[in-house]
Design a protein around this motif. Structure first.
Motif, PDB file in Angstrom:
ATOM      1  N   THR A   1       0.836  -1.212   0.000  1.00  0.00           N
ATOM      2  CA  THR A   1       0.000   0.000   0.000  1.00  0.00           C
ATOM      3  C   THR A   1       0.867   1.258   0.000  1.00  0.00           C
ATOM      4  O   THR A   1       0.605   2.200  -0.746  1.00  0.00           O
ATOM      5  CB  THR A   1      -0.926  -0.002   1.232  1.00  0.00           C
ATOM      6  N   ALA A   2       1.895   1.263   0.832  1.00  0.00           N
ATOM      7  CA  ALA A   2       2.792   2.423   0.895  1.00  0.00           C
ATOM      8  C   ALA A   2       3.500   2.613  -0.435  1.00  0.00           C
ATOM      9  O   ALA A   2       3.634   3.741  -0.924  1.00  0.00           O
ATOM     10  CB  ALA A   2       3.799   2.252   2.031  1.00  0.00           C
TER      11      ALA A   2
ATOM     12  N   GLU B   1       4.401   5.730  -5.293  1.00  0.00           N
ATOM     13  CA  GLU B   1       4.450   5.765  -6.760  1.00  0.00           C
ATOM     14  C   GLU B   1       3.429   6.752  -7.312  1.00  0.00           C
ATOM     15  O   GLU B   1       3.726   7.507  -8.245  1.00  0.00           O
ATOM     16  CB  GLU B   1       4.195   4.358  -7.326  1.00  0.00           C
ATOM     17  N   GLN B   2       2.245   6.766  -6.723  1.00  0.00           N
ATOM     18  CA  GLN B   2       1.200   7.701  -7.167  1.00  0.00           C
ATOM     19  C   GLN B   2       1.648   9.145  -6.938  1.00  0.00           C
ATOM     20  O   GLN B   2       1.512   9.999  -7.816  1.00  0.00           O
ATOM     21  CB  GLN B   2      -0.101   7.425  -6.417  1.00  0.00           C
TER      22      GLN B   2
ATOM     23  N   LYS C   1       7.963  13.003 -10.936  1.00  0.00           N
ATOM     24  CA  LYS C   1       9.284  12.595 -10.483  1.00  0.00           C
ATOM     25  C   LYS C   1       9.384  11.084 -10.514  1.00  0.00           C
ATOM     26  O   LYS C   1       8.385  10.377 -10.496  1.00  0.00           O
ATOM     27  CB  LYS C   1       9.524  13.041  -9.031  1.00  0.00           C
ATOM     28  N   THR C   2      10.616  10.595 -10.533  1.00  0.00           N
ATOM     29  CA  THR C   2      10.812   9.166 -10.339  1.00  0.00           C
ATOM     30  C   THR C   2      10.538   8.868  -8.864  1.00  0.00           C
ATOM     31  O   THR C   2      10.549   9.778  -8.020  1.00  0.00           O
ATOM     32  CB  THR C   2      12.259   8.737 -10.668  1.00  0.00           C
TER      33      THR C   2
ATOM     34  N   PHE D   1      11.422  11.340  -5.786  1.00  0.00           N
ATOM     35  CA  PHE D   1      10.359  11.736  -4.861  1.00  0.00           C
ATOM     36  C   PHE D   1      10.744  11.397  -3.428  1.00  0.00           C
ATOM     37  O   PHE D   1      10.606  12.220  -2.523  1.00  0.00           O
ATOM     38  CB  PHE D   1       9.036  11.044  -5.225  1.00  0.00           C
ATOM     39  N   ILE D   2      11.238  10.185  -3.214  1.00  0.00           N
ATOM     40  CA  ILE D   2      11.618   9.772  -1.863  1.00  0.00           C
ATOM     41  C   ILE D   2      12.749  10.639  -1.328  1.00  0.00           C
ATOM     42  O   ILE D   2      12.708  11.097  -0.185  1.00  0.00           O
ATOM     43  CB  ILE D   2      11.989   8.274  -1.827  1.00  0.00           C
TER      44      ILE D   2
END
Length: 95
Positions: free
Chosen positions: A19-20, A25-26, A33-34, A38-39
């Protein structure tokens, strides 16, 4: 955030729930962003806030006045303070 522009040579591995992963990804997709970008940007933003929060002290007016009064008119060190300073010197290596 200057840290984001440095050469990438280190790795961080992590496991997340399905879920995370889907949510990350969403969110990355929404921002164009990739997932990695993003992370990294999210983690750095949060890291900066966390460090800033722990490096900054906010006082209300009354406490600020007490603080400045203590700086302007410090009390003479007592035996407990002298002992604490000696203990600090013994335990802490200063550069």
């Amino acid at each position: 955030m200057a840290l984001a522009n440095t050469t990438r040579s280190e790795r961080i591995n992590l496991r997340v729930s399905e879920t995370a992963k889907r949510r990350i990804e969403q969110a990355a997709s929404v921002e164009g962003k990739t997932v990695s970008a993003f992370i990294v940007s999210s983690a750095l933003e949060n890291a900066e806030k966390t460090v800033r929060r722990h490096e900054t002290m906010a006082l209300d007016r009354e406490d600020a006045m007490r603080f400045f009064d203590a700086l302007a008119k410090p009390l003479a060190p007592n035996d407990k303070l002298r002992a604490a300073l000696k203990e600090h010197e013994r335990r802490v290596e200063s550069r």
